[in-house]
Design a protein around this motif. Structure first.
Motif, PDB file in Angstrom:
ATOM      1  N   GLU A  39       0.839  -1.217   0.000  1.00 11.08           N
ATOM      2  CA  GLU A  39       0.000   0.000   0.000  1.00 11.08           C
ATOM      3  C   GLU A  39       0.869   1.259   0.000  1.00 11.08           C
ATOM      4  O   GLU A  39       0.552   2.247  -0.674  1.00 11.08           O
ATOM      5  CB  GLU A  39      -0.897   0.022   1.241  1.00 11.08           C
ATOM      6  CG  GLU A  39      -1.988  -1.027   1.238  1.00 11.08           C
ATOM      7  CD  GLU A  39      -2.580  -1.229   2.625  1.00 11.08           C
ATOM      8  OE1 GLU A  39      -3.579  -1.962   2.718  1.00 11.08           O
ATOM      9  OE2 GLU A  39      -2.039  -0.674   3.613  1.00 11.08           O
ATOM     10  N   ASP A  40       1.958   1.225   0.772  1.00 13.33           N
ATOM     11  CA  ASP A  40       2.860   2.382   0.805  1.00 13.33           C
ATOM     12  C   ASP A  40       3.416   2.686  -0.592  1.00 13.33           C
ATOM     13  O   ASP A  40       3.530   3.845  -0.992  1.00 13.33           O
ATOM     14  CB  ASP A  40       4.038   2.138   1.767  1.00 13.33           C
ATOM     15  CG  ASP A  40       3.619   2.231   3.229  1.00 13.33           C
ATOM     16  OD1 ASP A  40       2.527   2.776   3.498  1.00 13.33           O
ATOM     17  OD2 ASP A  40       4.386   1.744   4.089  1.00 13.33           O
ATOM     18  N   GLU A  41       3.779   1.627  -1.317  1.00 19.21           N
ATOM     19  CA  GLU A  41       4.332   1.809  -2.667  1.00 19.21           C
ATOM     20  C   GLU A  41       3.271   2.366  -3.622  1.00 19.21           C
ATOM     21  O   GLU A  41       3.554   3.258  -4.429  1.00 19.21           O
ATOM     22  CB  GLU A  41       4.881   0.483  -3.202  1.00 19.21           C
ATOM     23  CG  GLU A  41       6.045  -0.074  -2.413  1.00 19.21           C
ATOM     24  CD  GLU A  41       7.293   0.800  -2.480  1.00 19.21           C
ATOM     25  OE1 GLU A  41       7.381   1.696  -3.348  1.00 19.21           O
ATOM     26  OE2 GLU A  41       8.194   0.594  -1.637  1.00 19.21           O
ATOM     27  N   ILE A  42       2.072   1.821  -3.541  1.00 15.15           N
ATOM     28  CA  ILE A  42       0.977   2.318  -4.395  1.00 15.15           C
ATOM     29  C   ILE A  42       0.732   3.790  -4.095  1.00 15.15           C
ATOM     30  O   ILE A  42       0.646   4.631  -4.998  1.00 15.15           O
ATOM     31  CB  ILE A  42      -0.319   1.499  -4.156  1.00 15.15           C
ATOM     32  CG1 ILE A  42      -0.135   0.071  -4.671  1.00 15.15           C
ATOM     33  CG2 ILE A  42      -1.512   2.167  -4.838  1.00 15.15           C
ATOM     34  CD1 ILE A  42      -1.275  -0.869  -4.308  1.00 15.15           C
ATOM     35  N   ALA A  43       0.658   4.122  -2.794  1.00 16.02           N
ATOM     36  CA  ALA A  43       0.346   5.496  -2.379  1.00 16.02           C
ATOM     37  C   ALA A  43       1.433   6.483  -2.812  1.00 16.02           C
ATOM     38  O   ALA A  43       1.129   7.624  -3.173  1.00 16.02           O
ATOM     39  CB  ALA A  43       0.151   5.552  -0.867  1.00 16.02           C
TER      40      ALA A  43
ATOM     41  N   ILE B 281      -5.372   2.658   0.978  1.00 12.92           N
ATOM     42  CA  ILE B 281      -4.727   3.495  -0.045  1.00 12.92           C
ATOM     43  C   ILE B 281      -5.258   4.927   0.056  1.00 12.92           C
ATOM     44  O   ILE B 281      -4.493   5.891   0.020  1.00 12.92           O
ATOM     45  CB  ILE B 281      -4.953   2.919  -1.463  1.00 12.92           C
ATOM     46  CG1 ILE B 281      -4.196   1.596  -1.622  1.00 12.92           C
ATOM     47  CG2 ILE B 281      -4.512   3.910  -2.539  1.00 12.92           C
ATOM     48  CD1 ILE B 281      -4.553   0.820  -2.873  1.00 12.92           C
ATOM     49  N   ARG B 282      -6.576   5.056   0.206  1.00  7.78           N
ATOM     50  CA  ARG B 282      -7.164   6.406   0.352  1.00  7.78           C
ATOM     51  C   ARG B 282      -6.535   7.138   1.529  1.00  7.78           C
ATOM     52  O   ARG B 282      -6.135   8.294   1.420  1.00  7.78           O
ATOM     53  CB  ARG B 282      -8.672   6.304   0.588  1.00  7.78           C
ATOM     54  CG  ARG B 282      -9.466   5.936  -0.649  1.00  7.78           C
ATOM     55  CD  ARG B 282     -10.957   5.900  -0.318  1.00  7.78           C
ATOM     56  NE  ARG B 282     -11.744   5.490  -1.458  1.00  7.78           N
ATOM     57  CZ  ARG B 282     -12.658   4.516  -1.434  1.00  7.78           C
ATOM     58  NH1 ARG B 282     -12.902   3.856  -0.316  1.00  7.78           N
ATOM     59  NH2 ARG B 282     -13.330   4.222  -2.531  1.00  7.78           N
ATOM     60  N   GLU B 283      -6.439   6.448   2.670  1.00  6.19           N
ATOM     61  CA  GLU B 283      -5.881   7.085   3.876  1.00  6.19           C
ATOM     62  C   GLU B 283      -4.429   7.486   3.667  1.00  6.19           C
ATOM     63  O   GLU B 283      -4.010   8.587   4.034  1.00  6.19           O
ATOM     64  CB  GLU B 283      -5.951   6.116   5.070  1.00  6.19           C
ATOM     65  CG  GLU B 283      -7.339   5.944   5.637  1.00  6.19           C
ATOM     66  CD  GLU B 283      -7.399   4.784   6.639  1.00  6.19           C
ATOM     67  OE1 GLU B 283      -6.330   4.381   7.170  1.00  6.19           O
ATOM     68  OE2 GLU B 283      -8.506   4.253   6.854  1.00  6.19           O
ATOM     69  N   LYS B 284      -3.666   6.579   3.069  1.00 12.20           N
ATOM     70  CA  LYS B 284      -2.225   6.837   2.924  1.00 12.20           C
ATOM     71  C   LYS B 284      -1.952   7.945   1.923  1.00 12.20           C
ATOM     72  O   LYS B 284      -1.015   8.724   2.110  1.00 12.20           O
ATOM     73  CB  LYS B 284      -1.501   5.545   2.521  1.00 12.20           C
ATOM     74  CG  LYS B 284      -1.458   4.552   3.661  1.00 12.20           C
ATOM     75  CD  LYS B 284      -0.694   3.290   3.330  1.00 12.20           C
ATOM     76  CE  LYS B 284      -0.691   2.373   4.548  1.00 12.20           C
ATOM     77  NZ  LYS B 284       0.291   1.323   4.499  1.00 12.20           N
ATOM     78  N   VAL B 285      -2.718   8.008   0.862  1.00  8.60           N
ATOM     79  CA  VAL B 285      -2.515   9.091  -0.108  1.00  8.60           C
ATOM     80  C   VAL B 285      -2.936  10.408   0.530  1.00  8.60           C
ATOM     81  O   VAL B 285      -2.197  11.400   0.489  1.00  8.60           O
ATOM     82  CB  VAL B 285      -3.319   8.833  -1.407  1.00  8.60           C
ATOM     83  CG1 VAL B 285      -3.231  10.037  -2.342  1.00  8.60           C
ATOM     84  CG2 VAL B 285      -2.794   7.590  -2.116  1.00  8.60           C
TER      85      VAL B 285
END
Ligand SMILES: [Zn+2]
Length: 301
Positions: free
Chosen positions: A222-226, A257-261
């Protein structure tokens, strides 16, 4: 009006008939290498289907892997994994043979067009579309149309660099976004750590979400996607990003993903909505059918 739509990928070719209301009347798929002993297996496969259904369609739409000159219908790069398919002239081959208009575009562009007219981005004139699978594909939709770039190769978000001195990518360069954020990279990492092959659906089964190793890998992914989405937000300031790839239907993943972005964005960027694609594996065919219907309007005049 009926349209024969194709979606050409490295492992499978989907095809189907779409009517004037863009209802998919039927769709099927077969392995890309069905005609592997011929000079150009993808061309021969599509030709065989076009012959089989000749008379039942008024136009042909082709969503395909690779970079496509949409004005000429020639594939001009990016399909090195499919023998002899680079430089195929799809319009020049099929239009005279079947006497119908043929529209061709890159598969992620077609998916974005499909989502724009029939899916998650209905009514949106500007948005980004990314697909997470073997690699990461991208499309830029601006002012109601795909922005394709000066050589029809724009929106290749998978090969923007997110890691200096990072991993080797399939493109031969270092540190590309897709070398970290592709779904395949994630499932491979989980499979290695768990000591058994696991696909995305299995990884997200409820009992596996109690496993700390799996949760750690999901968090890293998720970190990488974000990270990539954050970059894109600062470049495009989009109001919507549509994420495709079967695994994005996992609500847990999409929520994180929403939160991390969001946590990485300044106020003027935080309104961005991050939604999953709605058309699933039909998006490419639907986008291609839309392009074919537009070409048919001009063709008839
Ligand atoms: Zn790359």
């Amino acid at each position: 009006m009926k349209i024969m739509a194709f979606d050409v990928g490295g492992t499978a070719i989907k095809f189907g008939l779409v009517d004037e209301n863009f209802e998919v009347l039927f769709s099927e798929e077969f392995p890309t290498d069905t005609y592997k002993d011929t000079d150009n297996m993808v061309l021969r496969a599509m030709e065989a289907k076009l012959k089989e259904y000749e008379g039942q369609y008024d136009a042909v739409g082709i969503s395909t892997a690779g970079q496509v000159n949409v004005n000429t219908g020639v594939i001009h790069d990016g399909v090195g994994n499919i023998p002899n398919y680079n430089y195929s002239d799809l319009c020049g081959t099929f239009e005279p043979e079947f006497n119908v208009p043929v529209a061709v575009d890159n598969d992620v562009n077609c998916a974005a067009i499909g989502e724009a007219h029939f899916g998650a981005a209905r009514g949106e004139s500007d948005f980004l579309c990314l697909t997470y699978g073997t690699g990461v594909g991208g499309a830029i939709f601006i002012n109601g149309d795909v922005y394709r770039g000066s050589k029809f190769a724009g929106g290749e978000f998978g090969h923007m660099a997110t890691h200096k001195d990072g991993r080797l990518c399939t493109c031969g360069r270092i540190g590309c976004y897709e070398a970290y954020a592709a779904c395949r990279v994630f499932t491979t990492a989980v499979s290695e750590r768990m000591g058994k092959p696991m696909n995305g659906r299995e990884i997200f089964e409820p009992e596996n979400l109690k496993n700390p190793i799996i949760m750690e890998e999901i968090d890293k992914w998720e970190d990488e996607i974000a990270l990539g989405l954050r970059n894109l937000c600062y470049i495009f300031n989009p109001s919507l990003i549509v994420l495709g790839g079967g695994i994005m239907s996992e609500e847990l993943l999409l929520g994180h993903i929403r939160e991390k972005v969001n946590a990485q964005l300044e106020d003027n960027y935080k309104h961005v909505r991050i939604e999953k694609a709605q058309l699933r594996n039909k998006a490419g065919m639907m986008g291609a059918a839309y392009l074919a219907s537009e070409k048919l309007k001009k063709w008839s005049k």
